[in-house]
Design an enzyme around this catalytic site. Structure first.
Site, short mmCIF file in Angstrom:
data_model
loop_
_atom_site.label_atom_id
_atom_site.label_comp_id
_atom_site.label_asym_id
_atom_site.label_seq_id
_atom_site.Cartn_x
_atom_site.Cartn_y
_atom_site.Cartn_z
N HIS A 109 -5.40 5.21 -10.24
CA HIS A 109 -4.61 5.42 -10.41
C HIS A 109 -4.12 5.78 -11.39
O HIS A 109 -4.00 4.13 -12.32
CB HIS A 109 -3.51 5.01 -8.93
CG HIS A 109 -4.56 6.21 -7.74
ND1 HIS A 109 -4.69 5.18 -6.25
CD2 HIS A 109 -4.73 7.21 -7.47
CE1 HIS A 109 -4.75 6.27 -5.60
NE2 HIS A 109 -5.26 7.10 -6.28
N ASP A 147 -7.76 11.55 -4.12
CA ASP A 147 -8.12 11.28 -4.36
C ASP A 147 -9.72 11.73 -5.00
O ASP A 147 -10.03 12.07 -6.20
CB ASP A 147 -9.03 9.84 -3.99
CG ASP A 147 -7.56 8.92 -4.84
OD1 ASP A 147 -6.59 9.36 -4.50
OD2 ASP A 147 -7.87 7.26 -3.40
N LYS A 201 0.55 -5.01 -13.50
CA LYS A 201 0.09 -4.83 -12.29
C LYS A 201 -0.53 -6.38 -12.03
O LYS A 201 -1.21 -6.53 -13.77
CB LYS A 201 -1.46 -4.02 -11.10
CG LYS A 201 -0.63 -2.99 -11.84
CD LYS A 201 -1.72 -1.61 -10.32
CE LYS A 201 -0.93 0.43 -10.56
NZ LYS A 201 -1.43 0.44 -9.83
N TYR A 232 -0.66 -6.66 -4.85
CA TYR A 232 -0.04 -6.88 -5.90
C TYR A 232 1.14 -5.99 -6.74
O TYR A 232 2.25 -5.98 -6.24
CB TYR A 232 -1.54 -4.87 -6.93
CG TYR A 232 -0.90 -3.64 -6.44
CD1 TYR A 232 0.23 -3.24 -7.05
CD2 TYR A 232 -1.54 -3.41 -5.34
CE1 TYR A 232 0.28 -1.63 -7.01
CE2 TYR A 232 -0.99 -2.12 -4.62
CZ TYR A 232 -0.27 -1.36 -5.73
OH TYR A 232 0.11 -0.19 -4.84
#
Length: 183
Positions: free
Chosen positions: A62, A170, A72, A132
């Site tokens: 992603h 996904d 991130k 994260y």
């Protein structure tokens, strides 16, 4: 903290300095000043995310596009994952390069992924709590993704496709060649 560059420009493995004693341990998991000096970027995190998954769960690949692209800082609070970042920045010297890193509650390593990378992970332990930080807010219209089994990227996810637990969303992602441009 030790900041170790990876093979993809701008990604860093971050190893904490851990102080152990008879009570357990202490470590600084984030310090904005040290972090910015370590990665050589002025990154300000604005959103924290956490997920819990079981063995074989694959989340990814992603990313966010345009003005909503996200850097991130990733760590695992419990369990073990294989974390993956793919450089999708047009014109990057490391375009298409993949960073693969084992992150666990045992090794306490973190991975910094700058804007312009697709990201995913697979859970290797029975369960994992994944955490994260993001430097930009999530925006649904700016979602992008790449099919996890794209042969052009050729990622070793450590499981056969039949063993992986992948969301329907996904499974429907495009290949890297056909994916939305990050910018």
């Amino acid at each position: 903290m030790n900041f170790i560059p990876t093979n993809a420009l701008g990604c860093y493995s971050i190893e904490p300095q851990i102080i152990y004693d008879e009570r357990g341990y202490f470590m600084e998991s984030f310090n904005e000043k040290r972090f910015q000096e370590g990665v050589g970027q002025n990154v300000r995190f604005v959103q924290d995310n956490q997920s819990f998954s079981t063995k074989g769960v694959l989340r990814g690949l992603h990313y966010q596009t345009g003005a909503h692209a996200q850097a991130k800082l990733i760590r695992v609070l419990e369990g073990m994952v294989m974390d993956i970042a793919v450089d999708i920045r047009p014109g990057s010297d490391t375009y298409g390069e993949t960073v693969s890193m084992l992150l666990s509650s045992e090794n306490k390593k973190q991975l910094f992924i700058p804007r312009g990378f697709a990201h995913g992970f697979v859970v290797l332990s029975d369960t994992a709590s994944f955490f994260y930080k993001c430097d930009n807010f999530y925006n649904k219209e700016s979602e992008g993704g790449i099919l996890f089994n794209d042969p052009e990227i050729n990622i070793d996810w450590h499981f056969s496709e039949q063993e992986l637990i992948v969301s329907e969303k996904d499974w429907l992602l495009p290949t890297m060649k056909n994916a939305k441009k990050v910018w």
